[in-house]
Design an enzyme around this catalytic site. Structure first.
Site, PDB file in Angstrom:
ATOM      1  CG  HIS A   1      -8.842   4.583   0.030  1.00 15.11           C
ATOM      2  ND1 HIS A   1      -7.963   4.211  -0.393  1.00 15.11           N
ATOM      3  CD2 HIS A   1      -8.104   4.674   1.326  1.00 15.11           C
ATOM      4  CE1 HIS A   1      -7.464   3.012  -0.139  1.00 15.11           C
ATOM      5  NE2 HIS A   1      -7.748   3.643   0.500  1.00 15.11           N
TER       6      HIS A   1
ATOM      7  CB  THR B   1      -4.895  -0.166  -4.452  1.00 15.83           C
ATOM      8  OG1 THR B   1      -6.159  -0.892  -3.722  1.00 15.83           O
ATOM      9  CG2 THR B   1      -5.428   1.807  -3.869  1.00 15.83           C
TER      10      THR B   1
ATOM     11  CE  LYS C   1     -10.864  -0.336  -2.103  1.00 15.97           C
ATOM     12  NZ  LYS C   1     -10.381   1.010  -1.892  1.00 15.97           N
TER      13      LYS C   1
ATOM     14  CB  SER D   1      -4.632  -4.645   3.077  1.00 12.76           C
ATOM     15  OG  SER D   1      -3.731  -4.081   3.121  1.00 12.76           O
TER      16      SER D   1
ATOM     17  CE1 TYR E   1      -3.277   1.183  -1.125  1.00 10.97           C
ATOM     18  CE2 TYR E   1      -2.287   0.199   0.945  1.00 10.97           C
ATOM     19  CZ  TYR E   1      -3.416   0.931   0.617  1.00 10.97           C
ATOM     20  OH  TYR E   1      -4.525   1.342   0.332  1.00 10.97           O
TER      21      TYR E   1
END
Length: 365
Positions: A256, A155, A232, A107, A129
Site C-alpha cells: 500500500h 484491496t 491487491k 477507487s 474496499y
C-alpha cells in the site's frame, strides 16, 4: 510541462503547488515511514544484467493485462479523492490513462463516480474496499459491472487505515467539495470529525470498512462477479497461493505504498517468492515505489506481469491536470522503451528472462 523530464521532477513541482496538508496526505506513509522509504531503497538494490547483440530496432512495449491489450505493462493505481489535488480529479487522470493505452483503476473512495469514468472510454478497473455491510460492497461491484468496468480489484490490506502521523498532526479533513462519490449514504459525516489519535479520514474508514474481510468474503465475491478478480495487498507466498485457489485472476504484490503496516517487507523484495509460489497460476503485478521505466524493467525481470503507479500520476495531476498525468505516463513509456532496448529486449516477454543481481551480492557491496 517542458521542465518535467522525470517523475522526480513532477514530484517536486507538485510539492510546490499543493497545500502542505494535501501534500502530506499524498506523500506520507504510516508510522515512522520505514516501509515507505524501504520501497525505494529495495528497488534501487536490484540490478539488471543486460543482454547484447539483440535486434532492438523495433522495441515493442505492448503487452496484455488481465487479457486486454496495454501499450506498456502499467496500470494507474487506485488513489482516493483525486479532486483534492485538481478540480477535474479522476476525470483528468482517466482521460490521460485512456490516451496512454493503459488501465485506470477507480477507487471506492473516488471523488468522481465510476459511471462518469467508464464513459470516457479506455480500460477501467474498479477497486473495492470491503464494507461493514457486505451487501453494500456487492452493490458497488454490480454498479461497476453495469457501468462497464473491466475488472474488480479487491484491496485486502486495509481492515482500517494505518496510523499516518502526517495526517494526524495536520488534523487532516476533506474540504466540503470533495466526497467519496460511491459512499453518499452511510457515515460520511465522520469525514469532518478528526480525533486526537487519528485523522478524519481514518475515523471515516474505521466506521465504513470491514475488519472482518476473510477468504470466505473473497470466495463470495468470486461467485458474485463475472469480471476478472484481482487481490491487491498480497505479500505472503502462502496468501498468493490461497488467492489462486480461490480463482482470482491476478494478485498485486503491494504494501500500500508504505501506508499500512509500517515495517512490512518492501514489495519488490516480496515479489520473487510470490512469483515462484504461484508458478503461473495467475498474473502478478507489482505496486509500491515504482518511479521510472527502469523500475518497470526490474519488476518484469523479477517475474511481474506489470506494475501499478499511484503517486506519480497524482503528482502529474496536481501540476497540470490531464496534461500533467499524460506527461508522467509519456515519460514512463519513454523510459521503459529505453530500458527495454538497452537491456537487449526486443519486447516485453524478453524482460522476464533477464537475470538480476542484488547490490549485496556485488563485489565490494
Amino acid at each position: 510541462m517542458a521542465d518535467i523530464r522525470c517523475v522526480a521532477d513532477a514530484e517536486r513541482a507538485a510539492a510546490a503547488v499543493l497545500p502542505v496538508a494535501v501534500r502530506d496526505f499524498v506523500a506520507g506513509g504510516s508510522g515512522a515511514e520505514t516501509t515507505l522509504a524501504a520501497n525505494r531503497a529495495a528497488l534501487d538494490r536490484v540490478f539488471v544484467v543486460p543482454r547484447v547483440l539483440s535486434d532492438v530496432s523495433r522495441c515493442a512495449t505492448g503487452t496484455t493485462l488481465l487479457g486486454r491489450p496495454a501499450r506498456m505493462p502499467v496500470a494507474v493505481a487506485p488513489v482516493a479523492y483525486q479532486r483534492l489535488v485538481h478540480p477535474d480529479g479522476e476525470l483528468a487522470a482517466a482521460r490521460a490513462a485512456r490516451d496512454a493505452g493503459v488501465p485506470f483503476t477507480v477507487s471506492t473512495l473516488s471523488s468522481v463516480p465510476v459511471e462518469r469514468l467508464t464513459e470516457i472510454g479506455g480500460t477501467v478497473w474498479f477497486q473495492l474496499y470491503w464494507l461493514r455491510e457486505p451487501g453494500r460492497a456487492l452493490d458497488l461491484v454490480r454498479r461497476a459491472e453495469d457501468a462497464g468496468a473491466a475488472a474488480v480489484v479487491l484491496t485486502v490490506d486495509v481492515p482500517w487505515m494505518g496510523r499516518r502521523l502526517r495526517d494526524v498532526r495536520n488534523r487532516f479533513t476533506l474540504p466540503d467539495q470533495v466526497r467519496a462519490a460511491h459512499l453518499t449514504a452511510g457515515p460520511t459525516a465522520a469525514h469532518h470529525t478528526p480525533r486526537d489519535a487519528a485523522s478524519a479520514l481514518a475515523v471515516h474508514t474505521e466506521a465504513t470498512f470491514s475488519a472482518a474481510l476473510t477468504w470466505s468474503s473473497v470466495a463470495a465475491l468470486r461467485e458474485r462477479t463475472r469480471l476478472p478478480l484481482v487481490l491487491k495487498g498480497v505479500l505472503s507466498p502462502e496468501d498468493a497461493v490461497r488467492a489462486a485457489e480461490c480463482g482470482v485472476d491476478a494478485v498485486v504484490v503491494s504494501n500500500h505504498g508504505g501506508r499500512q503496516l509500517d515495517g512490512a517487507v518492501p514489495s519488490v523484495d516480496a515479489l520473487p517468492a510470490v512469483v515462484a509460489a504461484l508458478s503461473g497460476r495467475c498474473e502478478v503485478l507489482l505496486d509500491s515505489g515504482i518511479r521510472s521505466g527502469t523500475d518497470m524493467l526490474r519488476a518484469l525481470a523479477l517475474g511481474a506481469r506489470g506494475v501499478l503507479v499511484g503517486r506519480p500520476a497524482l503528482w502529474g495531476l496536481a501540476v497540470g491536470g490531464e496534461t500533467g498525468v499524460r506527461r508522467v505516463l509519456e515519460l514512463l513509456a519513454e523510459e521503459f522503451r529505453d530500458a527495454l532496448g538497452l537491456a537487449g529486449c526486443p519486447d516485453v516477454a524478453d524482460a522476464g528472462a533477464l537475470r538480476t543481481v542484488h547490490r549485496e551480492a556485488l563485489p565490494g557491496a
